[in-house]
Structure formats: C-alpha cells, structure tokens
Design a protein around this motif. Structure first.
Motif, PDB file in Angstrom:
ATOM      1  N   LEU A  14     -19.094  24.564  44.296  1.00  0.00           N
ATOM      2  CA  LEU A  14     -18.995  25.705  43.397  1.00  0.00           C
ATOM      3  C   LEU A  14     -17.972  25.576  42.437  1.00  0.00           C
ATOM      4  N   TRP A  15     -16.816  25.015  43.187  1.00  0.00           N
ATOM      5  CA  TRP A  15     -15.647  24.958  42.074  1.00  0.00           C
ATOM      6  C   TRP A  15     -15.980  23.761  41.027  1.00  0.00           C
ATOM      7  N   SER A  16     -16.889  22.932  41.395  1.00  0.00           N
ATOM      8  CA  SER A  16     -17.199  21.705  40.546  1.00  0.00           C
ATOM      9  C   SER A  16     -18.322  22.059  39.759  1.00  0.00           C
ATOM     10  N   ASN A  17     -19.238  22.689  40.176  1.00  0.00           N
ATOM     11  CA  ASN A  17     -20.452  23.277  39.392  1.00  0.00           C
ATOM     12  C   ASN A  17     -20.338  24.731  38.767  1.00  0.00           C
ATOM     13  N   GLY A  18     -19.647  25.461  39.149  1.00  0.00           N
ATOM     14  CA  GLY A  18     -19.770  26.821  38.839  1.00  0.00           C
ATOM     15  C   GLY A  18     -20.646  27.692  39.476  1.00  0.00           C
ATOM     16  N   PRO A  19     -21.068  28.630  39.072  1.00  0.00           N
ATOM     17  CA  PRO A  19     -22.223  29.621  39.768  1.00  0.00           C
ATOM     18  C   PRO A  19     -23.361  29.014  39.961  1.00  0.00           C
ATOM     19  N   SER A  20     -23.890  29.134  41.285  1.00  0.00           N
ATOM     20  CA  SER A  20     -24.776  28.020  41.803  1.00  0.00           C
ATOM     21  C   SER A  20     -25.951  28.863  42.644  1.00  0.00           C
ATOM     22  N   THR A  21     -27.095  28.381  42.541  1.00  0.00           N
ATOM     23  CA  THR A  21     -28.129  28.924  43.502  1.00  0.00           C
ATOM     24  C   THR A  21     -28.084  28.156  44.826  1.00  0.00           C
ATOM     25  N   VAL A  22     -28.516  28.726  45.913  1.00  0.00           N
ATOM     26  CA  VAL A  22     -28.400  28.172  47.249  1.00  0.00           C
ATOM     27  C   VAL A  22     -29.285  26.594  46.963  1.00  0.00           C
ATOM     28  N   ARG A  23     -30.305  26.660  46.052  1.00  0.00           N
ATOM     29  CA  ARG A  23     -31.202  25.434  46.269  1.00  0.00           C
ATOM     30  C   ARG A  23     -30.185  24.290  45.523  1.00  0.00           C
ATOM     31  N   GLN A  24     -29.442  24.764  44.392  1.00  0.00           N
ATOM     32  CA  GLN A  24     -28.604  24.031  43.805  1.00  0.00           C
ATOM     33  C   GLN A  24     -27.340  23.254  44.710  1.00  0.00           C
ATOM     34  N   VAL A  25     -26.920  24.287  45.580  1.00  0.00           N
ATOM     35  CA  VAL A  25     -25.749  23.760  46.284  1.00  0.00           C
ATOM     36  C   VAL A  25     -26.478  22.927  47.408  1.00  0.00           C
ATOM     37  N   HIS A  26     -27.561  23.185  47.973  1.00  0.00           N
ATOM     38  CA  HIS A  26     -28.465  22.451  48.930  1.00  0.00           C
ATOM     39  C   HIS A  26     -28.619  21.228  48.350  1.00  0.00           C
ATOM     40  N   GLU A  27     -29.035  21.000  46.992  1.00  0.00           N
ATOM     41  CA  GLU A  27     -29.379  19.579  46.716  1.00  0.00           C
ATOM     42  C   GLU A  27     -28.232  18.744  46.405  1.00  0.00           C
ATOM     43  N   LYS A  28     -26.892  19.268  45.951  1.00  0.00           N
ATOM     44  CA  LYS A  28     -25.677  18.601  45.976  1.00  0.00           C
ATOM     45  C   LYS A  28     -25.202  18.238  47.336  1.00  0.00           C
ATOM     46  N   LEU A  29     -25.187  19.009  48.364  1.00  0.00           N
ATOM     47  CA  LEU A  29     -24.758  18.728  49.503  1.00  0.00           C
ATOM     48  C   LEU A  29     -25.694  17.603  50.215  1.00  0.00           C
ATOM     49  N   SER A  30     -26.958  17.759  49.990  1.00  0.00           N
ATOM     50  CA  SER A  30     -27.990  16.809  50.582  1.00  0.00           C
ATOM     51  C   SER A  30     -27.696  15.100  50.117  1.00  0.00           C
ATOM     52  N   GLN A  31     -26.857  15.307  48.934  1.00  0.00           N
ATOM     53  CA  GLN A  31     -26.632  13.847  48.304  1.00  0.00           C
ATOM     54  C   GLN A  31     -25.909  13.121  49.398  1.00  0.00           C
ATOM     55  N   SER A  32     -24.913  13.741  50.098  1.00  0.00           N
ATOM     56  CA  SER A  32     -23.874  13.155  50.999  1.00  0.00           C
ATOM     57  C   SER A  32     -23.994  13.235  52.608  1.00  0.00           C
ATOM     58  N   ARG A  33     -24.985  14.493  52.705  1.00  0.00           N
ATOM     59  CA  ARG A  33     -25.152  14.524  54.320  1.00  0.00           C
ATOM     60  C   ARG A  33     -26.692  15.362  54.523  1.00  0.00           C
ATOM     61  N   ASP A  34     -26.750  15.336  55.943  1.00  0.00           N
ATOM     62  CA  ASP A  34     -28.289  15.822  56.056  1.00  0.00           C
ATOM     63  C   ASP A  34     -27.827  17.099  56.368  1.00  0.00           C
ATOM     64  N   ILE A  35     -28.414  18.412  55.626  1.00  0.00           N
ATOM     65  CA  ILE A  35     -28.211  19.628  55.746  1.00  0.00           C
ATOM     66  C   ILE A  35     -29.517  20.165  55.493  1.00  0.00           C
ATOM     67  N   GLY A  36     -29.867  21.261  55.939  1.00  0.00           N
ATOM     68  CA  GLY A  36     -31.239  21.975  55.800  1.00  0.00           C
ATOM     69  C   GLY A  36     -30.907  23.060  55.054  1.00  0.00           C
ATOM     70  N   TYR A  37     -32.185  23.399  54.112  1.00  0.00           N
ATOM     71  CA  TYR A  37     -31.938  24.513  53.128  1.00  0.00           C
ATOM     72  C   TYR A  37     -31.364  25.799  53.805  1.00  0.00           C
ATOM     73  N   THR A  38     -32.219  26.139  55.154  1.00  0.00           N
ATOM     74  CA  THR A  38     -31.880  27.299  55.633  1.00  0.00           C
ATOM     75  C   THR A  38     -30.368  27.401  56.054  1.00  0.00           C
ATOM     76  N   THR A  39     -29.894  26.268  56.590  1.00  0.00           N
ATOM     77  CA  THR A  39     -28.443  25.961  57.036  1.00  0.00           C
ATOM     78  C   THR A  39     -27.579  26.550  55.858  1.00  0.00           C
ATOM     79  N   ALA A  40     -27.809  25.766  54.662  1.00  0.00           N
ATOM     80  CA  ALA A  40     -27.081  26.023  53.633  1.00  0.00           C
ATOM     81  C   ALA A  40     -27.051  27.485  53.045  1.00  0.00           C
ATOM     82  N   LEU A  41     -28.323  28.117  53.240  1.00  0.00           N
ATOM     83  CA  LEU A  41     -28.410  29.809  52.822  1.00  0.00           C
ATOM     84  C   LEU A  41     -27.793  30.436  53.877  1.00  0.00           C
ATOM     85  N   LYS A  42     -27.671  30.163  55.178  1.00  0.00           N
ATOM     86  CA  LYS A  42     -27.108  31.098  56.240  1.00  0.00           C
ATOM     87  C   LYS A  42     -25.529  30.770  55.914  1.00  0.00           C
TER      88      LYS A  42
END
Length: 125
Positions: A14-42
């Motif tokens: 969020l600091w790097s990209n500014g306001p973001s949706t869960v999907r956008q955050v999930h996509e960014k996190l998925s580049q470096s580690r295995d994380i499910g969408y529902t985990t990011a949402l929760k």
C-alpha cells in the motif's frame, strides 16, 4: 499495536502502490510468496479492524488505504526492538548491525552525516 509480519507486507504494498484493491495487493504479494486470495482478504479485513488501513467500498470492490505512515511504523518497530532486544541501547544496536553487515561507502557517509546533524542540533540547544 504493531503490525504482524504479514500485515507489514501488505502495508509495504500500500505504501508503494497507494490505495489498492485486495486483488491488486494479492497479485503483488503472489510475486514473492504463495498466498491465497482469501488469506489476503482476511488479513486486510483484520487490518481494517485494527485501524491500520481504511476501506472505501465500491459497488464491485473495496479499496484499501494505509492509515499508518511507513516512517512512523518503522520508528515504532525500531523503538520496540531496541527496548526489547538491546535493553534500550541504540549504540548496541548500531554496533551489532555494523558488525554483521558490510555497509557501503555511501551508507557510511549517510551515517556520518546523520551523526553530524545530531551533534549540530545538540550543540545549538
């Protein structure tokens, strides 16, 4: 209250990209580690409850914005770390870091400049 490691990862996005949706955050996190969408949402829902992020609801998605600054968060984490790991001694922390990590010439110059600034402000008080 300090963020968990996973919450801190989300804050970095969020600091790097500014306001973001869960999907956008999930996509960014998925580049470096295995994380499910529902985990990011929760995680982001919990962060909203804790007051780390705000949430703006749209018809189809929620946009999250960091409510805590990167600088203030780093300062709080460092303060807590110095207190717990080094019994409040900033010099012990610095000595440990410099002893374990080879600082570049640029980093050493930045440290010298910071020390000079601190000395100058102490002398003017």
């Amino acid at each position: 209250m300090k963020p968990t490691d996973s919450e801190l990862e989300i804050l970095h996005v969020l600091w790097s990209n500014g306001p973001s949706t869960v999907r956008q955050v999930h996509e960014k996190l998925s580049q470096s580690r295995d994380i499910g969408y529902t985990t990011a949402l929760k995680l982001m829902q919990i962060m909203h409850e804790k007051g780390f992020v705000s949430r703006e609801e749209d018809a189809r998605s929620h946009t999250y914005t960091a409510l805590v600054s990167e600088e203030a968060t780093q300062r709080n984490l460092v303060d807590r770390f110095v207190e717990t790991a080094f019994r409040g001694s900033a010099s012990k922390l610095v000595m440990q870091v410099l002893g374990q990590h080879k600082a570049s010439r640029e980093e050493l110059n930045e440290i010298k400049n910071l020390l000079n600034q601190i000395n100058s402000s102490d002398e003017s008080n």
